[in-house]
Design an enzyme around this catalytic site. Structure first.
Site, PDB file in Angstrom:
ATOM      1  N   ASN A 285       0.779  -1.412   0.050  1.00 31.29           N
ATOM      2  CA  ASN A 285      -0.038   0.090   0.010  1.00 31.29           C
ATOM      3  C   ASN A 285       0.926   1.366  -0.012  1.00 31.29           C
ATOM      4  OD1 ASN A 285       0.910  -0.132   2.766  1.00 31.29           O
ATOM      5  ND2 ASN A 285      -0.972   0.126   3.543  1.00 31.29           N
TER       6      ASN A 285
ATOM      7  N   SER B 118      -7.322  11.629   0.218  1.00 29.99           N
ATOM      8  CA  SER B 118      -6.702  11.777   1.683  1.00 29.99           C
ATOM      9  C   SER B 118      -7.111  13.043   2.422  1.00 29.99           C
ATOM     10  CB  SER B 118      -5.350  11.567   1.478  1.00 29.99           C
ATOM     11  OG  SER B 118      -4.915  10.480   0.496  1.00 29.99           O
TER      12      SER B 118
ATOM     13  N   HIS C 129      -4.715   6.585  10.655  1.00 25.17           N
ATOM     14  CA  HIS C 129      -3.746   6.828   9.806  1.00 25.17           C
ATOM     15  C   HIS C 129      -4.001   6.545   8.356  1.00 25.17           C
ATOM     16  CE1 HIS C 129      -3.631   2.407   9.005  1.00 25.17           C
ATOM     17  NE2 HIS C 129      -2.686   2.530   8.463  1.00 25.17           N
TER      18      HIS C 129
ATOM     19  N   GLY D  55      -5.754   7.932   2.014  1.00 22.64           N
ATOM     20  CA  GLY D  55      -6.640   7.184   1.560  1.00 22.64           C
ATOM     21  C   GLY D  55      -6.583   6.289   0.426  1.00 22.64           C
TER      22      GLY D  55
ATOM     23  N   MET E 285      -6.033   4.845  -3.482  1.00 22.45           N
ATOM     24  CA  MET E 285      -5.684   5.561  -4.521  1.00 22.45           C
ATOM     25  C   MET E 285      -6.833   6.221  -5.407  1.00 22.45           C
ATOM     26  SD  MET E 285      -4.208   2.876  -6.755  1.00 22.45           S
ATOM     27  CE  MET E 285      -5.180   1.256  -7.283  1.00 22.45           C
TER      28      MET E 285
ATOM     29  N   HIS F  59       3.657   7.485   1.248  1.00 23.31           N
ATOM     30  CA  HIS F  59       3.490   6.624   2.069  1.00 23.31           C
ATOM     31  C   HIS F  59       4.738   5.655   1.972  1.00 23.31           C
ATOM     32  CE1 HIS F  59       0.843   3.058   3.780  1.00 23.31           C
ATOM     33  NE2 HIS F  59       1.968   3.760   4.518  1.00 23.31           N
TER      34      HIS F  59
ATOM     35  N   LYS G  36       2.632   3.464  -7.694  1.00 21.55           N
ATOM     36  CA  LYS G  36       2.086   2.321  -6.941  1.00 21.55           C
ATOM     37  C   LYS G  36       3.411   1.457  -7.187  1.00 21.55           C
ATOM     38  CE  LYS G  36      -0.550   0.501  -4.578  1.00 21.55           C
ATOM     39  NZ  LYS G  36       0.940   0.514  -4.247  1.00 21.55           N
TER      40      LYS G  36
ATOM     41  N   HIS H  87       3.596   6.302  11.435  1.00 23.55           N
ATOM     42  CA  HIS H  87       2.528   5.530  11.893  1.00 23.55           C
ATOM     43  C   HIS H  87       2.724   4.225  12.351  1.00 23.55           C
ATOM     44  CE1 HIS H  87       1.110   5.456   7.522  1.00 23.55           C
ATOM     45  NE2 HIS H  87       1.745   4.486   7.749  1.00 23.55           N
TER      46      HIS H  87
END
Lengths: 485, 140
Positions: free
Chosen positions: A204, A389, A408, A383, A385, A239, A484, A333
């Protein structure tokens, strides 16, 4: 199914009492969720949160944020605080990906500037920020250099030209946890991660170019302080975490803790919760190694941000400074931190574990930099994709109710295997492009696993954190380009 | 059936169960399942051979250490494998020797999702009648 003993404490707070299932729970387990979120919570969450509530030295209650879902050992979206004197530390309650976290940087560009070049931009970012299985970073470091990274974290990036001076105060703990000690790290962990700085990973993890939506700027004063001035402004979210280095630090120490538990006579309901007293030789060794991995993750995200600045400068033929590419915040997180909280009316030193939960300190908290004293700490909620978010800030309620923590992300509702069976990656990419989101990936199946339908409704998650008083919405962000891994 | 992925277990991660007539077959099938999460095993080239040994106090620990080693080589040397020759002997502890064939990841390799670690969550290894069985949850 929701356990029948689950008690509603308030609108969005639920509790499973200590006697639930006759387990040896030392404290109750609390769940922050609205009616719909609690109804759809995985059974695994209740099981795992109550297992955490049995760990020695836990104080007040084991907690689950509204995005909680079934993890390994400890739920993702879980928070547990242990007395620093008498409590334990558990790698499984932090996660293998130590200091997995989020970063948000702004630009002074708008959708009008970026949309015509989005493909060119994402293709360049895809090339410059390696992602996916087995990817290597552009840096070639000696073991000595890598140990400097472990000790200095993001500061190493400033010294080596991969960060601006102003970046440091915009990173949790200034991008460096002081207790790091490279002598606590195995050679295996070093050789696993030494070539991966500046890489995104997969699963993710992502790099996303987003727009601040004018209809979703909820607090214009704070948004402005964070550099988000108008709708359609372009921002970049990242992320990722400590890559193979952190994963190996956790693996090495869980093995040691399984043995150490026999010595300390600790029993756990799930081997993945293996732990040792925080003040033991083993506990301290892991904490120092964890800090090394956390610092490498701060450096990893900073190097990625540096590459992002370079790519934007190249595509828009000007400098990153002129593009106003300031960091809003970088926050962990998956981490354990030594923090002071009020327990039974007394200030107590705790080792707060957050696994898929974000620190959310309120305005005026002494650990925050001056620039955040009046706003509170920025919290970045990533959030799926497809859906967008949020940027939030920490509020006073987090200190009272959740050991200074909030959610998170959206939280998964469907397994990766199931999502892959239901969604075809290529088809999803095509449909996202039609909706104005350009995704660049090395793995179609990886994209299918991350489809929006596999996640909870993010707006419901952030609204619940606001209702619980543990964080406050500032800006909603929607994707226009995504990498990604 | 050599292995199958499980749909409703540890939803952010990947769970599989594997089977084998012998313990070596079980270990091989677990290895293939782990690699299959990460790449198109069928189209992987067998250009590189890697031989290594791991130890364990029992079969369960041995399997954990073996899979962990495969994940280590993926990050440390960029290696993914599709063929495994496994022998297990008992010399006090259990000793596993693995000869793995595969290739280094390059831009043409069809890769899927990165495995971060083997977890101890729901980790199981047992012999049911004449069949060896394992259940593994991989952290993604």
């Amino acid at each position: 199914m929701v356990p029948s003993e689950l008690k509603k404490i308030s609108d969005v707070v639920w509790e499973l009492p200590r006697h639930w299932k006759g387990k040896d729970m030392l404290v109750p387990a609390r769940f922050i969720a609205n009616d719909a979120l609690i109804k759809n919570m995985d059974d695994g969450v209740f099981e795992q949160a109550t297992n955490a509530a049995c760990l020695p030295g836990i104080v007040e209650h084991a907690l689950c944020m509204p995005d909680a879902h079934w993890g390994y050992g400890f739920p993702v979206g879980g928070v547990a605080a242990f007395d620093a004197e008498s409590g334990i530390i558990s790698p499984g309650a932090i996660g293998f990906d130590i200091n997995c976290g989020m970063s948000l940087q702004v630009t002074n560009l708008t959708a009008k500037d970026v949309m015509p070049k989005i493909k060119e931009l994402m293709d360049l970012l895809f090339k410059r920020v390696p992602s996916g299985v087995g990817s290597k970073g552009f840096l070639s470091l000696s073991q000595q250099d890598f140990k400097r990274v472990m000790l200095e974290g993001a500061k190493w990036c400033v010294r080596n030209g991969y960060a601006w001076d102003e970046d440091l105060e915009r990173i949790e703990a200034n991008g460096r946890i002081q207790q790091a000690d490279p002598s606590c790290v195995t050679d295996k962990a070093i050789s696993r991660g030494i070539n991966q700085l500046g890489t995104l990973g997969s699963g993710n993890h992502y790099l996303e170019v987003q727009l601040a939506k004018s209809s979703m700027i909820f607090d214009t004063r704070i948004a402005k302080k964070f550099g988000i001035i108008h709708g359609d402004q372009v921002v970049i979210m990242v992320h990722c975490g400590s890559r193979g280095f952190g994963h190996q630090v956790a693996t090495d120490n869980i093995k040691e803790f399984i043995e150490a538990m026999k010595v300390y006579k600790i029993k756990v309901n799930d081997r993945e919760l293996a732990c040792a007293p925080f003040n033991s030789k083993e506990g301290q060794k892991y904490y120092k190694a964890m800090a090394c991995a956390a610092n490498s993750a701060f450096a990893n995200r900073q190097i990625i941000r540096h590459r992002i600045r370079e790519c934007f400068a190249e595509i828009f033929k000007t400098s990153a400074e002129k593009l106003g590419m300031h960091l809003v915040y970088d926050v962990a997180h998956n981490i354990a931190k030594i923090e002071e909280h009020v327990v039974n009316g007394k200030k107590t030193s705790l080792i707060v574990h957050r696994k898929g939960a974000t620190r959310a300190f309120p305005p005026g908290h002494p650990e925050l930099a001056n620039i955040f004293q009046s706003t509170g700490q920025p919290v970045i909620i990533g959030g799926s994709m497809e859906t967008g978010s949020y940027l939030l800030v920490g509020t006073e309620g987090s200190m009272k109710n959740t050991f200074g923590s909030t959610a998170h992300g959206s939280g998964r509702t469907m397994s990766r295997t199931k999502a892959k069976n239901l969604v075809k990656g290529e088809k999803l990419l095509k449909s996202m492009l039609e909706r104005g989101i350009y995704v660049k990936t090395g793995s179609y199946s990886g994209v299918a696993e991350e489809a929006g339908m596999a996640y909870k409704n993010i707006s419901e998650v952030v609204d619940t954190t606001e209702k619980a008083g543990i964080s406050k919405k500032i800006v909603g962000l929607v994707p226009i380009g995504n990498i990604k891994g | 059936m050599n292995y199958r992925f499980l749909e409703d277990v540890a939803i952010a991660d990947i769970a599989f169960e594997a089977f084998g007539r012998t313990i070596e077959m079980l270990f091989r099938n677990c290895a293939i399942a782990t690699e299959a999460v990460q790449c198109d095993v069928k189209n992987l080239k067998k250009k590189i051979t890697k031989e290594f040994e791991v130890k364990g106090k029992n079969e369960k620990e041995l399997l954990y250490n073996f899979l962990e080693e495969l994940i280590y080589y993926k990050d440390a040397e960029g290696l993914l494998f599709s063929s495994f020759k496994i022998s297990i002997v008992k010399k006090g502890e259990l000793h596993l020797n693995a000869v793995c064939k595969g290739q280094e990841v390059n831009s043409k390799t069809r890769v899927f999702t990165d495995v971060k670690a083997v977890t101890h969550h729901m980790f199981e290894l047992s012999k049911k009648e004449k069949q060896w069985y394992a259940r593994v949850v991989l952290d993604i």
